[in-house]
Enzyme design. Sequence first.
Site, PDB file in Angstrom:
ATOM      1  N   CYS A 149      -1.598   7.415   9.863  1.00 39.18           N
ATOM      2  CA  CYS A 149      -2.415   5.924   9.579  1.00 39.18           C
ATOM      3  C   CYS A 149      -1.375   4.491   8.709  1.00 39.18           C
ATOM      4  O   CYS A 149      -0.460   4.790   8.585  1.00 39.18           O
ATOM      5  CB  CYS A 149      -2.820   5.722   8.035  1.00 39.18           C
ATOM      6  SG  CYS A 149      -3.537   4.212   7.428  1.00 39.18           S
ATOM      7  N   CYS A 207      -1.587   2.718   5.899  1.00 41.59           N
ATOM      8  CA  CYS A 207      -1.657   3.497   4.594  1.00 41.59           C
ATOM      9  C   CYS A 207       0.232   3.688   4.167  1.00 41.59           C
ATOM     10  O   CYS A 207       0.671   3.639   2.797  1.00 41.59           O
ATOM     11  CB  CYS A 207      -1.674   4.948   4.837  1.00 41.59           C
ATOM     12  SG  CYS A 207      -3.322   5.325   4.954  1.00 41.59           S
TER      13      CYS A 207
END
Lengths: 105, 306
Positions: free
Chosen positions: A30, A33
């Site tokens: 991600c 993230c």
Amino acid sequence: MSAIHLSNEEFQKLLQEKKPVLVDYWAPWCGYCRRIAPAYDRIAQEYSQRLLVAKVNIDEEPQLAHAEQIEVIPTLILYKDGKAADFLVAPESQAAIAQFIEKNL
Amino acid sequence: MSHPVYDMVILGGGPGGYTAALYAARAGMRVVLIEKLSAGGQMALTEQIDNYPGFPEGIDGYVLSENMQKQAERFGAETAYAQVLRVDLQAEPKVIETTDGIFYGKTVAVATGAGPKELELPSEKALVNRGVAYCAACDGMFYRGKTVVVVGGGNSAAADALLLSRIAEKVILVHRRDTLRATKVYHQMLQKVQNVEFRWNSKVTELLHQQKLTGVRLTDVLTGEESQLDCDGLFVSIGRKPATELFSGQLDLDNGGYVIAGEDTQTNIPGVYAVGDVRSKPIRQIVTAVADGAMAAHMAEAFLSN
């Protein structure tokens, strides 16, 4: 101190603590993230007196992510007295994370 | 919290901002860069950058971002992690109010960047990298053999649809009018492609998803009729938006909201420079952003010595 990486077991233990617990649910694939990770580590340092700041890799702990109903990442959940008190999805700034914590402490 | 007066305050930690920081610090200026999240800006979200010279195998944008930050900090540039709330660029020194107190700068480099315009639908942010994308050239390859929707009607939407038609199995172009705004050349090229379909007079009004995007809901703008479209990816190509709200009324902006400044990066306010994607310019790339950074530091140095 950076955020601690938790397994499901460690997570369950940590929830018994008196201090509130902030958990960042994330995964290595991600991109966003990754972008919030350095800001999250600085938050961990800044709030180390008042808060336990942790991270859960949802690829390694799929059961926990499922139990906590994590649908999208990054999701931050603040636990108080062992229960989820509030959550924040994909914060756009470090200040937004700080505001989220201040609002809930 | 009070901060000292800096020679240069840089707003934004992308490649332009950190290059300005590097050059200004190396010129002996006292520099702080204010970043709201972490280094890199848009670049940090790009896993593979293949058009920044010097990396024949390409480089991870996140790593490149960290490296640019480290390099600037090695020469004494500071980073403050804060959100800018208000600025007064006419004042002397210039005033930057943030969530971490007030910063003062003899000069200011505005390097706040630009981003893709979003549809502004619920869950859109959370679905980025999970079906929702804004750059076909960056993320197209993840959709090999899949079905993708492109939203938009301009040249960039048409170019995205063409590029994706060579990768994806099927491309559906959704546009709110009954014809593309894109130039004729694109119309002709798109007509020739077998696997591109058009949904005219339609708007994406909902993102359907579980963990990832599974489809979109379309609304016909003429009849109000709703329909559902299954897809694996959605490429939003409805234009770009510079982060200049904070400066309107102070800096001269063009119709798109970009700061008006030439190659010397000088804005209408002496000692204020526009760096990187936020500046009105014909091509927005990492290489052009870093060039602006060096230029701004040079101009600021000259400004300060007068």
